[in-house]
Design an enzyme around this catalytic site. Structure first.
Site, PDB file in Angstrom:
ATOM      1  N   THR A 183      -4.915   2.739  -7.913  1.00 49.09           N
ATOM      2  CA  THR A 183      -6.607   2.371  -7.412  1.00 49.09           C
ATOM      3  C   THR A 183      -7.482   3.667  -7.488  1.00 49.09           C
ATOM      4  OG1 THR A 183      -5.318   1.588  -5.157  1.00 49.09           O
ATOM      5  CG2 THR A 183      -7.157   2.485  -4.583  1.00 49.09           C
ATOM      6  N   SER A 215       0.679  -0.828  -0.072  1.00 48.05           N
ATOM      7  CA  SER A 215       0.028  -0.064  -0.166  1.00 48.05           C
ATOM      8  C   SER A 215       1.277   1.236  -0.073  1.00 48.05           C
ATOM      9  CB  SER A 215      -1.053  -0.289   1.504  1.00 48.05           C
ATOM     10  OG  SER A 215      -1.542   1.375   1.414  1.00 48.05           O
ATOM     11  N   LYS A 235      -6.960  -0.563  -9.992  1.00 46.32           N
ATOM     12  CA  LYS A 235      -7.437  -1.167  -9.072  1.00 46.32           C
ATOM     13  C   LYS A 235      -8.813  -0.618  -8.717  1.00 46.32           C
ATOM     14  CE  LYS A 235      -7.093  -3.328  -3.940  1.00 46.32           C
ATOM     15  NZ  LYS A 235      -8.172  -1.826  -2.776  1.00 46.32           N
ATOM     16  N   TYR A 249      -2.202   6.002  -5.171  1.00 49.86           N
ATOM     17  CA  TYR A 249      -3.354   6.960  -5.104  1.00 49.86           C
ATOM     18  C   TYR A 249      -2.921   8.009  -5.629  1.00 49.86           C
ATOM     19  CZ  TYR A 249      -6.259   4.694  -1.119  1.00 49.86           C
ATOM     20  OH  TYR A 249      -6.673   3.243  -0.909  1.00 49.86           O
ATOM     21  N   HIS A 289     -13.005  -2.544  -3.031  1.00 52.32           N
ATOM     22  CA  HIS A 289     -12.220  -2.222  -1.665  1.00 52.32           C
ATOM     23  C   HIS A 289     -12.381  -2.521  -0.142  1.00 52.32           C
ATOM     24  CE1 HIS A 289      -9.012   1.885  -1.190  1.00 52.32           C
ATOM     25  NE2 HIS A 289      -9.621   1.554   0.255  1.00 52.32           N
TER      26      HIS A 289
HETATM   27  C1  LIG Z   1      -7.746  -2.196   6.746  1.00 53.26           C
HETATM   28  C2  LIG Z   1      -7.887  -1.954   4.708  1.00 53.26           C
HETATM   29  C3  LIG Z   1      -6.917  -1.202   4.397  1.00 53.26           C
HETATM   30  C4  LIG Z   1      -6.884  -1.047   2.818  1.00 53.26           C
HETATM   31  N1  LIG Z   1      -5.769   0.065   2.508  1.00 53.26           N
HETATM   32  C5  LIG Z   1      -5.909  -0.174   1.111  1.00 53.26           C
HETATM   33  C6  LIG Z   1      -5.288   1.041   0.165  1.00 53.26           C
HETATM   34  O1  LIG Z   1      -4.249   1.439   1.096  1.00 53.26           O
HETATM   35  N2  LIG Z   1      -4.928   1.085  -0.927  1.00 53.26           N
HETATM   36  C7  LIG Z   1      -6.155   0.584  -1.430  1.00 53.26           C
HETATM   37  O2  LIG Z   1      -6.200  -0.168  -2.901  1.00 53.26           O
HETATM   38  N3  LIG Z   1      -7.002  -1.120  -0.799  1.00 53.26           N
HETATM   39  C8  LIG Z   1      -7.194  -0.496   0.182  1.00 53.26           C
HETATM   40  N4  LIG Z   1      -7.781  -1.762   1.137  1.00 53.26           N
HETATM   41  C9  LIG Z   1      -8.480  -2.007   0.491  1.00 53.26           C
HETATM   42  C10 LIG Z   1      -8.138  -4.113  -0.302  1.00 53.26           C
HETATM   43  O3  LIG Z   1      -7.190  -3.268  -1.021  1.00 53.26           O
HETATM   44  C11 LIG Z   1      -9.021  -4.730  -1.279  1.00 53.26           C
HETATM   45  O4  LIG Z   1      -9.559  -4.151  -1.313  1.00 53.26           O
HETATM   46  C12 LIG Z   1      -9.876  -5.220  -0.040  1.00 53.26           C
HETATM   47  O5  LIG Z   1      -9.484  -5.403   1.832  1.00 53.26           O
HETATM   48  C13 LIG Z   1     -10.323  -6.891  -0.394  1.00 53.26           C
HETATM   49  O6  LIG Z   1     -11.279  -7.194   0.593  1.00 53.26           O
HETATM   50  P1  LIG Z   1     -11.261  -8.160   1.541  1.00 53.26           P
HETATM   51  O7  LIG Z   1     -10.774  -7.449   2.814  1.00 53.26           O
HETATM   52  O8  LIG Z   1     -12.468  -8.946   1.532  1.00 53.26           O
HETATM   53  O9  LIG Z   1     -10.226  -9.128   1.425  1.00 53.26           O
HETATM   54  C14 LIG Z   1      -7.940  -1.875   2.471  1.00 53.26           C
HETATM   55  C15 LIG Z   1      -8.828  -2.574   2.895  1.00 53.26           C
HETATM   56  C16 LIG Z   1      -8.818  -2.498   4.297  1.00 53.26           C
HETATM   57  C17 LIG Z   1      -9.758  -3.878   4.725  1.00 53.26           C
HETATM   58  C1  LIG Z   2      -5.433   6.952   3.414  1.00 48.28           C
HETATM   59  C2  LIG Z   2      -4.826   4.958   3.841  1.00 48.28           C
HETATM   60  C3  LIG Z   2      -6.313   5.045   3.217  1.00 48.28           C
HETATM   61  C4  LIG Z   2      -6.599   3.518   3.277  1.00 48.28           C
HETATM   62  C5  LIG Z   2      -7.237   2.588   2.577  1.00 48.28           C
HETATM   63  O1  LIG Z   2      -7.824   2.883   1.399  1.00 48.28           O
HETATM   64  C6  LIG Z   2      -8.340   2.137   3.679  1.00 48.28           C
HETATM   65  O2  LIG Z   2      -8.245   1.616   4.464  1.00 48.28           O
HETATM   66  O3  LIG Z   2      -9.819   1.597   2.775  1.00 48.28           O
END
Ligand SMILES: Cc1cc2nc3c(=O)[nH]c(=O)nc-3n(C[C@H](O)[C@H](O)[C@H](O)COP(=O)(O)O)c2cc1C
Ligand SMILES: CCCCC(=O)C(=O)O
Length: 375
Positions: free
Chosen positions: A183, A133, A246, A157, A270
């Site tokens: 993303t 990330s 994404k 991002y 997401h």
């Molecule tokens: C705690 C958390 C933080 C995340 N941070 C990001 C991120 O920084 N960038 C991003 O593109 N997606 C982020 N996501 C989305 C994940 O990449 C992904 O799309 C999602 O977790 C998939 O679903 P799942 O948790 O059911 O496997 C985040 C998801 C979670 C749960």
């Molecule tokens: C500023 C960080 C964003 C992280 C993210 O994408 C999430 O928490 O789902």
């Protein structure tokens, strides 16, 4: 595979209830990716657990992602003499030993002091890709240094300040990342009630989004509604790394993406954290796969918790899937070992499900092996 009931872990003693049912207590060590959530929750501060687990609005989409897999059935083929299946896949940023990648998730040091270093080592041990990330709490260069064997992709991002976006891209390239995962579902941050209730806005003292360092300060991550296809074109000119978008959900956007030099799409909502009430990711997949028509690989994430989920998504046309929360739960429960175990469980479940479906590899899966049930 070990059948439940044939092997016991230390400290477990099955007993017989007065109705004659044999009860096996919950294992001391989680046996399924889902069981890691309870172990993680017990170790996390409530505000951090809620940040990781939660989603946007009423969390309709969070629930839908997992529930949709439950409504899909697998119809196995028999007598194909397929032998022990291979689980490896070829992706734009290289090969992976299993079709389950580590989705980009922010702030791993909230879950374990080693943070993203631990996750990367576990991904390397599993032979899979870690998508780091942009909001990692260890700089991408340090993640790479901690796990030289790991295949890393960098999640970006796009920042409206394109000069700084370029700085981020160069940092990812210098760290040896093999792809950029851009993303595109975040023109604003999702409205997350659990975070608001806790007042969770900032990382604790001593923790920061290390990739965002710029001179003496750490820049805030900007999620901007100004970002458009033009920025993707600028990015395409900026780097030779494969670009994977994404968060594409609409087939019209999937078709548009093909005109902008992308090497892949990652169908995702997401994890239900951005716009609530978007359909489950696996339900979005078939239309996107059809729209892309094989021009580039289509990956997906959201709600994958079992090897059978992986097979369903791949039968519907995904080139691989990614997991977000299961990795966080492994990390919070038991650091690098926990992530290794989660990934190993998923890999062995994929292998076993492929065997039971009569497949020699993921290439033997096809949409005819998936049915929609009425549950
Ligand atoms: C705690 C958390 C933080 C995340 N941070 C990001 C991120 O920084 N960038 C991003 O593109 N997606 C982020 N996501 C989305 C994940 O990449 C992904 O799309 C999602 O977790 C998939 O679903 P799942 O948790 O059911 O496997 C985040 C998801 C979670 C749960
Ligand atoms: C500023 C960080 C964003 C992280 C993210 O994408 C999430 O928490 O789902």
């Amino acid at each position: 595979m070990t059948g439940v009931g044939t092997t016991r872990m230390a400290g477990e003693s099955p007993h017989v209830t007065d109705t004659g049912t044999r009860v096996i207590p919950a294992p001391a060590v989680p046996w399924t990716p889902r069981e890691f959530e309870a172990a993680a929750r017990a170790r996390l501060a409530p505000e951090h657990y809620d940040y990781f687990a939660g989603g946007a609005g009423d969390e309709v989409t969070v629930r839908a992602n997992e529930a949709a897999f439950g409504r899909l059935s697998l119809v196995p083929r028999v007598l194909r003499g397929a032998g022990r299946p291979r689980t490896d896949v070829t992706l734009p940023g290289g090969r992976a030993a299993m079709p389950v990648l580590v989705a980009p998730t922010a702030f791993h040091r909230l879950a374990d002091p080693e943070g993203e270093r631990a996750t990367a080592r576990a991904a390397a041990a599993a032979g899979t890709v870690m998508i780091v990330s942009m909001a990692s709490t260890v700089a991408v260069g340090e993640v790479a240094a901690a796990a030289p064997e790991a295949t890393l992709w960098f999640q970006l991002y796009v920042q409206p300040d394109m000069a700084f976006t370029e700085t981020l891209v160069r940092r990812a390239e210098a760290a040896g990342c093999r792809a950029l995962v851009v993303t595109v579902d975040s023109p604003a941050r999702g409205l997350r009630d659990r975070e608001r209730r806790h007042g969770f806005w900032d990382l604790p003292e001593g923790m920061a989004c290390e990739n965002l360092r710029d001179g003496g300060r750490v820049r805030p991550i900007v999620m901007s509604p100004e970002i458009s296809w033009e920025h993707i074109d600028l990015l395409r000119e900026m780097t030779t790394l494969p670009i994977i978008l994404k968060g594409v959900a609409h087939p019209a956007d999937a078709r548009l993406a093909l005109g902008h030099g992308v090497s892949g799409l990652l169908v995702s909502n997401h994890g239900g954290r951005q716009l609530d009430t978007v359909p489950a990711a696996v339900d979005l997949l078939p239309e996107i796969v059809a729209a892309v028509g094989g021009a580039v690989p289509v990956l997906m994430d959201g709600g994958v918790r079992r090897g059978t989920d992986v097979l369903k998504a791949m039968a519907l046309g995904a080139g691989a899937v990614a997991v977000g929360r299961p990795v966080i739960w492994g990390l919070a429960a038991d650091g690098e070992r926990g992530v290794t175990r989660v990934l190993d469980l998923l890999r062995s479940e994929v292998e076993q499900a492929l065997t039971l479906c009569g497949c020699a590899s993921v290439h033997d899966l096809d949409p005819g092996m998936v049915r929609r049930s009425c549950r």
